[in-house]
Design a protein around this motif. Structure first.
Motif, PDB file in Angstrom:
ATOM      1  N   LEU A   1     134.476  35.354  27.343  1.00 49.38           N
ATOM      2  CA  LEU A   1     133.215  34.869  26.480  1.00 49.38           C
ATOM      3  C   LEU A   1     132.495  35.962  25.799  1.00 49.38           C
TER       4      LEU A   1
ATOM      5  N   ASN B   1     121.485  28.344  27.203  1.00 46.93           N
ATOM      6  CA  ASN B   1     123.011  28.615  27.683  1.00 46.93           C
ATOM      7  C   ASN B   1     123.243  29.550  28.693  1.00 46.93           C
TER       8      ASN B   1
ATOM      9  N   PRO C   1     127.734  27.422  24.836  1.00 39.88           N
ATOM     10  CA  PRO C   1     128.226  28.264  24.225  1.00 39.88           C
ATOM     11  C   PRO C   1     127.779  29.935  24.598  1.00 39.88           C
ATOM     12  N   SER C   2     128.594  30.540  24.576  1.00 42.00           N
ATOM     13  CA  SER C   2     128.338  32.107  24.946  1.00 42.00           C
ATOM     14  C   SER C   2     127.772  32.776  23.771  1.00 42.00           C
ATOM     15  N   CYS C   3     128.335  32.608  22.764  1.00 39.66           N
ATOM     16  CA  CYS C   3     128.080  33.483  21.457  1.00 39.66           C
ATOM     17  C   CYS C   3     126.756  32.689  20.882  1.00 39.66           C
TER      18      CYS C   3
ATOM     19  N   GLY D   1     126.993  29.932  18.058  1.00 36.57           N
ATOM     20  CA  GLY D   1     127.579  28.554  18.740  1.00 36.57           C
ATOM     21  C   GLY D   1     128.807  28.668  18.985  1.00 36.57           C
ATOM     22  N   GLU D   2     129.631  29.565  18.948  1.00 36.00           N
ATOM     23  CA  GLU D   2     130.862  29.660  19.259  1.00 36.00           C
ATOM     24  C   GLU D   2     130.970  29.712  20.824  1.00 36.00           C
ATOM     25  N   ASN D   3     131.986  28.988  21.425  1.00 34.70           N
ATOM     26  CA  ASN D   3     132.077  29.336  22.730  1.00 34.70           C
ATOM     27  C   ASN D   3     132.321  30.660  23.342  1.00 34.70           C
ATOM     28  N   SER D   4     133.042  31.463  22.800  1.00 35.02           N
ATOM     29  CA  SER D   4     133.123  32.722  22.868  1.00 35.02           C
ATOM     30  C   SER D   4     132.938  33.803  21.860  1.00 35.02           C
TER      31      SER D   4
ATOM     32  N   TYR E   1     135.913  35.342  18.517  1.00 35.41           N
ATOM     33  CA  TYR E   1     136.378  34.180  17.888  1.00 35.41           C
ATOM     34  C   TYR E   1     137.103  34.493  16.552  1.00 35.41           C
TER      35      TYR E   1
ATOM     36  N   LYS F   1     138.980  20.388  22.314  1.00 36.97           N
ATOM     37  CA  LYS F   1     137.920  20.657  21.395  1.00 36.97           C
ATOM     38  C   LYS F   1     138.198  19.991  19.994  1.00 36.97           C
TER      39      LYS F   1
END
Length: 208
Positions: free
Chosen positions: A28, A66, A91-93, A96-99, A102, A125
């Motif tokens: 992440l 988050n 999201p961890s980023c 707004g991205e999950n990782s 990306y 997704k």
């Protein structure tokens, strides 16, 4: 429990910490911890880091909501890098991205990840995105527009075809039909508001 005395901090008193999703194994983010932030991470079971630019501790999720619930903490063979597995609540980023990872520099020619759980997450997704942002000519949107009865009919058909493939003792046919079944099951889950994490949690409970 991690043996804190074995850890080797750098000249600035920091350790890089790799944050990994406990369910999907997706990496992440990477951040830095000092001794204080690591202690707070252990005591609160939420990730705390040290900001090198702001020169202060920060709790992941304190502004975005988050948060990351810590499941395990390990260190590498040199004792100078942490691996922390978490259950993220979003999201961890910051984008707004999950990782945070990306952006690709190099991928295999077929563009397929080797992480089996991640490919299901990626497909899930995409299906969610089709539901929220319909595209003309999309088969997925056709299923959603047709309703639950059509989706269940397709799940039933793909299930029967998977059984037939197994009875035919054809590995290639079984792989193909199982992939079709997985896809239609994911459409069903999205339609019914069930997440893959719900499934992972149920499987984890059964495993325990």
């Amino acid at each position: 429990m991690i043996e804190l005395s074995k850890l080797k901090y750098n000249e600035n008193g920091l350790l890089p910490a790799i944050i990994q999703d406990d369910f999907t194994n997706e990496v992440l983010m990477l951040a830095y911890m000092n001794e204080e932030s690591l202690q707070k991470t252990i005591s609160t079971k939420k990730t705390w880091f040290y900001s090198r630019s702001r020169k202060k501790l920060w709790n992941k999720g304190e502004t975005s909501g988050n948060f990351q619930q810590v499941k395990s903490i390990k260190y590498d063979c040199d004792a100078d890098t942490l691996l922390i597995k978490v259950k993220p609540t979003g999201p961890s980023c910051h984008t707004g991205e999950n990782s945070c990872f990306y952006t690709s520099i190099l991928e295999s020619s077929d563009g397929i990840t080797t992480n089996s759980s991640q490919i299901l997450d990626d497909l899930y997704k995409i299906i969610v995105q089709r539901k929220e942002e319909p595209q003309e000519g999309s088969y997925t949107n056709y299923l959603f527009n047709s309703g639950i009865d059509k989706i269940l009919k397709k799940v039933g058909e793909e299930n029967a075809e998977t059984i037939i493939a197994a009875k035919n003792n054809s590995k290639e046919e079984l792989i193909y039909e199982t992939s079709d079944l997985f896809y239609h099951l994911l459409v069903l889950l999205v339609n019914q508001g069930v997440t893959l994490e719900d499934i992972y949690l149920e499987l984890q409970k059964r495993h325990k």
